[in-house]
Design a protein around this motif. Structure first.
Motif, PDB file in Angstrom:
ATOM      1  N   GLU A  39      -4.822   8.502  -0.807  1.00 23.20           N
ATOM      2  CA  GLU A  39      -5.743   7.464  -1.257  1.00 23.20           C
ATOM      3  C   GLU A  39      -6.600   7.918  -2.432  1.00 23.20           C
ATOM      4  O   GLU A  39      -7.246   7.098  -3.082  1.00 23.20           O
ATOM      5  CB  GLU A  39      -6.614   6.996  -0.092  1.00 23.20           C
ATOM      6  N   LEU A  49      -3.274   7.701  -6.317  1.00 25.45           N
ATOM      7  CA  LEU A  49      -2.589   6.471  -5.939  1.00 25.45           C
ATOM      8  C   LEU A  49      -1.172   6.357  -6.468  1.00 25.45           C
ATOM      9  O   LEU A  49      -0.495   5.360  -6.207  1.00 25.45           O
ATOM     10  CB  LEU A  49      -3.422   5.264  -6.396  1.00 25.45           C
ATOM     11  N   THR A  75      -3.700   1.932   0.306  1.00 32.21           N
ATOM     12  CA  THR A  75      -3.363   1.287  -0.960  1.00 32.21           C
ATOM     13  C   THR A  75      -1.861   1.392  -1.159  1.00 32.21           C
ATOM     14  O   THR A  75      -1.321   2.497  -1.225  1.00 32.21           O
ATOM     15  CB  THR A  75      -4.087   1.981  -2.130  1.00 32.21           C
TER      16      THR A  75
END
Length: 214
Positions: free
Chosen positions: A102, A105, A157
């Motif tokens: 995280e 990314l 993500t």
């Protein structure tokens, strides 16, 4: 061979090329000499990419462990900002790998029976502890639980960057918690096995493919 279920939203495939640099993060009281770490080292060496894998021995302090990795990442990203990263994390190392995933990314993240809430799991592990595959010991103190809480991430993500290997026979951690933690990720659920993934040779081809080694 342990039966398994592979769920892979969008399809399970390799990246176009092997990743430029991959960090293997071992579990609590483990080391770079663990069985899974050594098998991962061999997998990279077999395809002539041994220099793309780093398997550090991590300090007992979670904050220091992450700082060690981030310091090395900072140097490598300074030299090549487009570096394609990967993290492989086992148990507590899976928690670290998620935190790093995280923060970076573009990285692919492979998780081997990862810890989900290690600040709860490790409350009974205070004091001096022997390190597996080593003659060394670590000192685990209550402050380290706070360090784990402070670095926790709750959202993923682009979950498709994550690959979870979870054994239903894990005698240490909850496989249900692992599966619930990584919705939308590629998930290989091994029907049996154990926390150590003692038959890791059976799951390693999937990890190799995910990292672009196959």
């Amino acid at each position: 061979m342990w039966p398994f279920v592979l769920e892979s939203p969008g399809g399970f495939s390799a990246p176009p090329q092997p990743l430029d640099w991959v960090v293997y993060l071992h579990g609590f009281r483990s080391s770079s000499r663990s069985v899974k770490a050594q098998k991962t080292i061999d997998a990279f060496a077999q395809v002539g990419l041994g220099d793309r894998l780093w398997v550090p021995d991590l300090p007992a302090s979670p904050a220091q462990a992450l700082a060690l990795v981030e310091d090395e990442l900072r140097i490598r990203l300074h030299n090549n900002p487009r570096l394609r990263l990967g993290f492989v994390g086992s148990s507590l190392g899976g928690f670290y790998a998620t935190v790093l995933g995280e923060r970076h990314l573009n990285a692919r993240v492979a998780l081997l029976n990862p810890a989900v809430k290690p600040y709860d799991d490790l409350q009974d592990q205070m004091g001096r502890q022997a390190v597996y595959f080593s003659d060394e010991e670590i000192e685990f103190v209550p402050a380290y639980l706070d360090e784990l809480r402070a670095m926790e991430t709750t959202q993923l993500t682009r979950a498709d960057r994550y690959f979870l290997v979870a054994a239903t026979g894990d005698e240490v951690l909850s496989v249900a918690a692992m599966v619930a933690r990584y919705p939308g990720a590629h998930q290989l659920r091994v029907q049996g096995s154990d926390h150590a993934l003692s038959h890791f040779d059976e799951q390693l081809p999937f990890v190799r493919l995910f990292l672009g080694l196959a």
